[in-house]
Design a protein around this motif. Structure first.
Motif, short mmCIF file in Angstrom:
data_model
loop_
_atom_site.label_atom_id
_atom_site.label_comp_id
_atom_site.label_asym_id
_atom_site.label_seq_id
_atom_site.Cartn_x
_atom_site.Cartn_y
_atom_site.Cartn_z
N TYR A 44 -1.78 13.34 -4.47
CA TYR A 44 -0.77 13.57 -5.50
C TYR A 44 -1.34 14.37 -6.67
CZ TYR A 44 2.18 10.36 -2.91
OH TYR A 44 2.92 9.76 -1.92
N ALA A 45 -2.55 14.10 -7.08
CA ALA A 45 -3.17 14.86 -8.17
C ALA A 45 -3.31 16.33 -7.77
CB ALA A 45 -4.53 14.26 -8.53
N ALA A 46 -3.69 16.58 -6.52
CA ALA A 46 -3.82 17.96 -6.05
C ALA A 46 -2.48 18.69 -6.02
CB ALA A 46 -4.44 17.97 -4.65
N HIS A 47 -1.39 17.93 -6.01
CA HIS A 47 -0.06 18.52 -5.98
C HIS A 47 0.63 18.42 -7.33
CE1 HIS A 47 -0.04 19.61 -1.78
NE2 HIS A 47 -0.76 18.53 -1.59
N GLY A 48 -0.15 18.30 -8.38
CA GLY A 48 0.37 18.42 -9.74
C GLY A 48 0.84 17.14 -10.39
N PHE A 49 0.66 16.00 -9.77
CA PHE A 49 1.06 14.73 -10.38
C PHE A 49 -0.04 14.29 -11.35
CE2 PHE A 49 3.89 14.80 -6.88
CZ PHE A 49 4.95 13.95 -7.17
N ALA A 50 0.39 13.74 -12.48
CA ALA A 50 -0.54 13.25 -13.49
C ALA A 50 -0.29 11.76 -13.72
CB ALA A 50 -0.36 14.01 -14.80
N GLU A 51 -1.35 11.06 -14.04
CA GLU A 51 -1.23 9.64 -14.33
C GLU A 51 -0.43 9.44 -15.61
OE1 GLU A 51 -4.15 5.97 -15.48
OE2 GLU A 51 -4.89 7.38 -13.97
N ALA A 52 0.56 8.53 -15.54
CA ALA A 52 1.40 8.24 -16.70
C ALA A 52 1.21 6.81 -17.18
CB ALA A 52 2.87 8.48 -16.37
N ASP A 77 14.74 8.43 -3.84
CA ASP A 77 16.04 8.24 -4.47
C ASP A 77 16.02 9.04 -5.76
OD1 ASP A 77 18.50 7.33 -5.35
OD2 ASP A 77 17.71 5.43 -6.09
N GLY A 78 16.61 10.24 -5.70
CA GLY A 78 16.56 11.13 -6.86
C GLY A 78 15.13 11.51 -7.16
N ALA A 79 14.71 11.23 -8.39
CA ALA A 79 13.36 11.62 -8.81
C ALA A 79 12.28 10.61 -8.40
CB ALA A 79 13.33 11.77 -10.33
N LEU A 80 12.68 9.45 -7.92
CA LEU A 80 11.70 8.41 -7.59
C LEU A 80 11.32 8.46 -6.12
CD1 LEU A 80 10.02 6.03 -8.55
CD2 LEU A 80 11.99 4.55 -8.08
N VAL A 81 10.05 8.76 -5.87
CA VAL A 81 9.51 8.77 -4.51
C VAL A 81 9.06 7.35 -4.20
CG1 VAL A 81 7.72 9.68 -3.00
CG2 VAL A 81 8.77 11.18 -4.72
N PRO A 113 -2.80 -3.72 -8.25
CA PRO A 113 -2.77 -2.78 -9.37
C PRO A 113 -2.31 -1.42 -8.88
CG PRO A 113 -4.80 -4.04 -9.40
CD PRO A 113 -4.11 -4.36 -8.10
N ASP A 114 -1.44 -0.79 -9.68
CA ASP A 114 -0.94 0.52 -9.28
C ASP A 114 -0.94 1.50 -10.45
OD1 ASP A 114 1.30 -0.36 -10.72
OD2 ASP A 114 2.63 -0.40 -9.00
N ILE A 115 -0.72 2.75 -10.08
CA ILE A 115 -0.73 3.84 -11.05
C ILE A 115 0.61 4.56 -10.97
CG2 ILE A 115 -1.86 6.00 -11.75
CD1 ILE A 115 -4.40 4.89 -10.36
N HIS A 116 1.23 4.74 -12.10
CA HIS A 116 2.48 5.49 -12.21
C HIS A 116 2.09 6.97 -12.38
CE1 HIS A 116 6.36 6.31 -14.72
NE2 HIS A 116 6.53 6.64 -13.45
N MET A 117 2.59 7.81 -11.49
CA MET A 117 2.26 9.24 -11.55
C MET A 117 3.54 10.05 -11.66
SD MET A 117 -0.89 9.53 -8.81
CE MET A 117 -1.64 10.98 -9.58
N ILE A 118 3.46 11.14 -12.42
CA ILE A 118 4.63 11.99 -12.66
C ILE A 118 4.27 13.45 -12.42
CG2 ILE A 118 6.25 12.83 -14.44
CD1 ILE A 118 6.06 10.06 -15.73
N TRP A 119 5.19 14.15 -11.80
CA TRP A 119 5.11 15.60 -11.67
C TRP A 119 6.31 16.18 -12.41
CZ3 TRP A 119 8.97 18.69 -9.59
CH2 TRP A 119 8.67 20.05 -9.52
N GLU A 174 8.55 11.13 -9.80
CA GLU A 174 7.63 10.07 -10.19
C GLU A 174 7.43 9.12 -9.03
OE1 GLU A 174 9.10 6.99 -13.03
OE2 GLU A 174 10.82 8.34 -13.17
N LEU A 175 6.32 8.43 -9.06
CA LEU A 175 5.99 7.48 -7.98
C LEU A 175 4.95 6.51 -8.50
CD1 LEU A 175 2.94 8.48 -6.86
CD2 LEU A 175 4.34 10.31 -5.96
N PHE A 176 4.75 5.46 -7.72
CA PHE A 176 3.71 4.49 -7.99
C PHE A 176 2.80 4.47 -6.77
CE2 PHE A 176 7.17 3.38 -10.69
CZ PHE A 176 6.58 2.97 -11.87
N VAL A 177 1.51 4.53 -7.02
CA VAL A 177 0.52 4.53 -5.93
C VAL A 177 -0.49 3.42 -6.21
CG1 VAL A 177 -0.92 6.30 -7.04
CG2 VAL A 177 -1.04 5.99 -4.57
N ALA A 178 -0.86 2.70 -5.15
CA ALA A 178 -1.84 1.63 -5.32
C ALA A 178 -3.15 2.22 -5.86
CB ALA A 178 -2.08 0.93 -3.99
N GLU A 179 -3.71 1.56 -6.83
CA GLU A 179 -4.98 2.00 -7.41
C GLU A 179 -6.05 2.14 -6.33
OE1 GLU A 179 -7.80 -0.47 -10.14
OE2 GLU A 179 -6.17 0.36 -11.38
#
Length: 147
Positions: A114-122, A66-70, A135-141, A100-105
């Protein structure tokens, strides 16, 4: 490999991909009835949030955004390693300057992808904001500015 807009007739196969992942993933609890997943998948498909990639056997990967949120990106095991996840993510990156997205820790494979595709932990959370309470991690590209 060109993603297409998912249609309602794709929903059963996309749910099979999602449910297969849940069943194969020991650390992931089943928290919603199948009926709820069916209703939500139909709603977001009707809303145009879902893009799908097909192979000879039908839908093999999908992204819900939905827009920027995966919200979700899943690839059937038969199609993993063939660039389908990358293709879906690249199309999303062309459509948005920021994702941006949230991925389970605990989902180390997804975190690495996601890290290999340029997303960084936010940021990180204890999982209070997700259905599974994991627990999850918010990641942003962010698209790099043109030189």
């Amino acid at each position: 490999m060109q993603p297409i807009r998912a249609r309602l007739w794709h929903v059963p196969q996309m749910l099979a991909i999602l449910w297969g992942f849940i069943h194969r993933t020991a650390w992931l609890p089943r928290v919603r009835p199948y009926r709820t997943d069916l209703r939500v998948m139909a709603q977001i498909t009707r809303a145009g949030w879902v893009r799908v990639l097909r192979d000879a056997r039908g839908p093999a990967a999908f992204i819900a955004r939905d827009g920027a949120l995966v919200h979700a990106l899943y690839v059937h095991p038969r199609a993993q390693g063939r660039g389908m996840g990358r293709a879906l993510l690249e199309e999303a990156k062309r459509a948005q300057p920021r994702l941006e997205l949230f991925v389970a820790e605990a989902n180390e494979a997804a975190r690495s992808f996601y890290a290999a595709h340029g997303f960084a932990e936010a940021g990180r959370s204890d999982g209070a904001g997700n259905d599974e309470r994991l627990p999850d991690i918010h990641m942003i590209w962010q698209r790099s500015p043109a030189p």
